[in-house]
Design an enzyme around this catalytic site. Structure first.
Site, PDB file in Angstrom:
ATOM      1  N   GLU A  76       1.060  -1.215  -0.037  1.00 12.13           N
ATOM      2  CA  GLU A  76       0.090  -0.092   0.019  1.00 12.13           C
ATOM      3  C   GLU A  76       0.803   1.210   0.026  1.00 12.13           C
ATOM      4  OE1 GLU A  76      -2.689  -0.315   3.450  1.00 12.13           O
ATOM      5  OE2 GLU A  76      -3.718  -2.264   2.493  1.00 12.13           O
ATOM      6  N   HIS A 109      -7.727   1.342   1.765  1.00 10.35           N
ATOM      7  CA  HIS A 109      -7.643   0.793   3.036  1.00 10.35           C
ATOM      8  C   HIS A 109      -8.478   1.780   3.939  1.00 10.35           C
ATOM      9  CE1 HIS A 109      -4.936  -1.598   6.215  1.00 10.35           C
ATOM     10  NE2 HIS A 109      -6.056  -0.954   6.703  1.00 10.35           N
ATOM     11  N   ILE A 110      -9.765   1.993   3.907  1.00 11.60           N
ATOM     12  CA  ILE A 110     -10.457   2.999   4.548  1.00 11.60           C
ATOM     13  C   ILE A 110     -11.525   2.301   5.287  1.00 11.60           C
ATOM     14  CG2 ILE A 110      -9.974   5.250   3.388  1.00 11.60           C
ATOM     15  CD1 ILE A 110     -12.949   4.177   1.865  1.00 11.60           C
TER      16      ILE A 110
END
Ligand code: NAD
Ligand code: 3PG
Length: 630
Positions: A490, A513-514
């Site tokens: 990421e 990635h939330i």
């Protein structure tokens, strides 16, 4: 020369949190708008006087003229100031009691309100040197005693000189006039006190900056209410952690440094060398190398659920406690998964993208309700089980597989193998933890086991899925919709671009990635993790820590607490108790818990004891860390 020490303490913004004349203004100017104007001007004049920009007499004259105060206001002022004594002063009443013969208050303020306030901590009235108001016959304050030496330039220095004190003179204050005592050669040391206000011009000239009285007492080896000054606890906060956490640490008195993004290993090694507590999210890799570069590190806060980015074994071996936020963003992930399952089942993203290109395609083809569909949850922990409840509420048939036995909630059905789950589910969603063994648990073989037209979600960790295999199966149409929130690699920050074989694939929802990144979750985390870290520092409590034996401890009252972390080998408790017995120390309470790696012993003892025992405890073989707490 005598080594006797005298302590000269300033009043406004040092002994009390506020400037008394500001407080007087709030009392004697009733109109709010007018009050604000007067207050702003008073503060400006105070600063000019304190920073040496204008003579003190001029500053004072102008302030009193603006105030138009009366004798009747002074009692109200005293009442107000009683609640404004600086926190670290209140905490250290014992110091004031023990050293009352050597403590002097030297102030450019007024005795009328200073004497009753400092008397609260036992300062002798005859040790207060300050000015006095001059009143007219109606009790209006019309001036001050101009003959008082404190109205003169270098007034404080002259006042102290006239006392003829023998021995060392230490001055504690926040203003320029306090520094002047040192400049005049009267004081041995000037300590800039910054608990309430920090004036750069004063701080830059100080022998030592003391963010609280605790620091002053600590460096001078004087009796203190705290075993260790909180300002010496440096907290490094990375990765955009919610500011509520930063406020909590600052309120606690810690020295906080905030960095917006994550740090690479080498940068982290540089930054971490004097850090006591590090706060991270999922991006910062806290490796053995970084931990080795942090000799003072006592605690790690993972402001997220996952802790796979932390070398937990090394932390444990080094006696560093790790806390995470095991539930604070659970709901956010679950809501996102539910939303994505619906969006994918209806092909909304594709349809929306086409509409943005002017294409109107009203059709039910390939669009399904989720009611009655089989949801296969891999990993039935906090997120998996919460998802199970919500999905059932929406009419889904829930199946789950977990490596350990789990209570099935509602009507959810357990699958005995991953294969069983994969072969029956219409929707497969991953919620396993990020342990290294979970690398690539879903690859080509597992996709083969899934039904044609399956929907697939990964909101757990990037490394658990083979991305190439996932991409192939989306391209072939076997997977008719996918949502991926986490990736094997990421970007480190929002500036770095995102690369993945999943880019541009049909009906594929990609998110950075939330899953846990909602305001609610981040605020919850920012409350939960700091409170655990602060409790650990203050009481030794390790309850709900990721890697320490979990101890929930009673509050510390009328006792000192000896904390001992050691390698889990036989006989350590006996050695601790031998050391205590040999020093005739009475144990009030003792708590021990071990895990595979370490033992954690807390011993509460009478406050009167031979302090050298703390050294003896550190010397017991296999000790990792030991500290005394009070
Ligand atoms: N996307 C995000 O923003 C986000 C937010 C929060 C959590 N997460 C991740 O979600 C995952 C789940 O979080 P949680 O709070 O439910 O964790 P958890 O520890 O409560 O649950 C994980 C469950 O997975 C099970 N498990 C582990 N390996 C397995 C395997 N190979 N097969 C089947 N079951 C297995 C465990 O026994 C456990 O019950 C974690 O990886 C976490 O890091 C992601
Ligand atoms: O482990 C977690 O809680 C999630 O992966 C969220 O991590 P983040 O705080 O880095 O968004």
């Amino acid at each position: 020369m005598s080594t006797h020490k005298h302590f000269i303490i300033d009043f406004d913004s040092t002994f009390t949190k506020v400037e008394a004349l500001d407080a007087l203004c709030a009392i004697c100017v009733p109109d709010a708008q007018q009050r604000q104007k007067v207050l702003t001007e008073i503060q400006r004049l105070t600063d000019l006087g304190m920073e040496g920009e204008i003579p003190l007499t001029e500053s004072l004259e102008k302030r009193l003229a603006l105030l138009k105060a009366n004798k009747s206001h002074i009692n109200d002022l005293i009442e107000h100031l009683r609640g404004q004594i600086s926190e670290s002063f209140k905490l250290n009443k014992a110091f004031f009691e023990a050293y009352k013969e050597d403590i002097y208050i030297i102030s450019n303020g007024f005795k009328e309100f200073i004497v009753p306030i400092v008397a609260e901590l036992g300062v002798k009235p005859e040790h207060v040197f300050a000015n006095s108001f001059v009143y007219d016959q109606d009790g209006n304050i019309i001036g001050f005693d101009r003959d008082n030496v404190l109205t003169q330039n270098q007034g404080k220095a002259k006042q102290i000189k006239s006392l003829g004190l023998e021995g060392e003179i230490y001055v504690i204050g926040d203003g320029f006039t306090d520094y002047e005592i040192k400049e005049a050669g009267i004081a041995d040391k000037f300590y800039a006190f910054t608990e309430n206000v920090k004036r750069d011009s004063v701080v830059n000239k100080a022998d030592h900056v003391t963010p609280s009285l605790d620091e002053f007492l600590y460096v001078n080896k004087l009796p203190s209410a705290l075993s260790y000054p909180k300002n010496r606890i440096k907290v490094l906060v990375l990765e955009g952690i919610h500011e509520h956490a930063i406020n909590m640490f600052r309120q606690e008195g810690y020295n906080v440094e905030v960095i917006a993004g994550a740090l690479e290993e080498d940068e982290l090694c540089e930054k971490i060398h004097d850090v006591s507590i590090i706060c991270i999210r999922s991006k910062t890799q806290l490796t053995a190398k970084a931990i080795a570069a942090a000799p003072r590190l006592m605690a790690v806060g993972a402001f997220c659920i996952g802790t796979n980015q932390i070398d937990l074994q090394t932390c444990t071996e080094r006696g560093i406690v790790v806390f995470n936020a095991p539930y604070s963003n659970t709901r956010s992930v679950v809501e996102m998964a539910i939303g994505e399952i619906i969006m994918l089942s209806r092909g909304i993203v594709e349809k929306s993208n086409r509409m943005h290109n002017g294409e109107w395609d009203k059709s039910a083809k390939g669009s399904n309700e989720i009611r009655g569909k089989k949801l296969g949850i891999v990993g039935y922990g906090n997120i998996g089980s919460q998802l199970s409840v919500l999905a059932e509420g929406l009419g889904m048939e829930v199946y789950f597989y977990d490596v350990v036995d789990k209570l099935a909630l509602g009507n959810a059905k357990v699958c005995n193998t991953l294969e069983e789950l994969l072969s029956l589910a219409d929707i497969v969603t991953l919620h396993v933890d990020g342990r290294p063994d979970n690398k690539n648990i879903i690859g080509a073989k597992e996709f083969d086991m899934m039904k044609e037209g399956v929907i697939f979600l990964n909101l757990a960790r990037g490394h658990v899925v083979e991305i190439e295999a996932l991409a192939q199966n989306i391209k072939s149409g076997k997977i008719r919709g996918a949502a991926v929130d986490v990736f094997p690699y990421e970007p480190k920050n929002n500036q770095e671009s995102f690369e993945s074989a999943l880019k541009g694939l049909p009906n594929t929802l990609l998110s950075p990635h939330i899953g846990g990144s909602t305001e609610e979750a981040q605020e919850n985390i920012a409350q939960y993790v700091p409170s655990k870290l602060i409790d650990y520092v203050n009481t030794g409590g390790s309850y709900n820590s990721v890697n320490f034996p979990n101890l929930q401890l009673p509050a510390l009252r009328n006792a000192h607490r000896l904390i001992h972390i050691h390698r889990n080998v036989p006989g350590i408790l006996a050695k601790i108790n031998n050391a205590l017995a040999e020093n005739n120390i009475n144990i009030l309470g003792q708590y021990l818990k071990t895990n595979e790696t370490i033992g954690y012993v807390i011993t509460d003892v009478d406050t009167q004891y031979n302090r050298s025992v703390t050294k003896e405890l550190k010397q017991i073989p296999d000790t990792i860390k030991s500290r005394a707490l009070y």
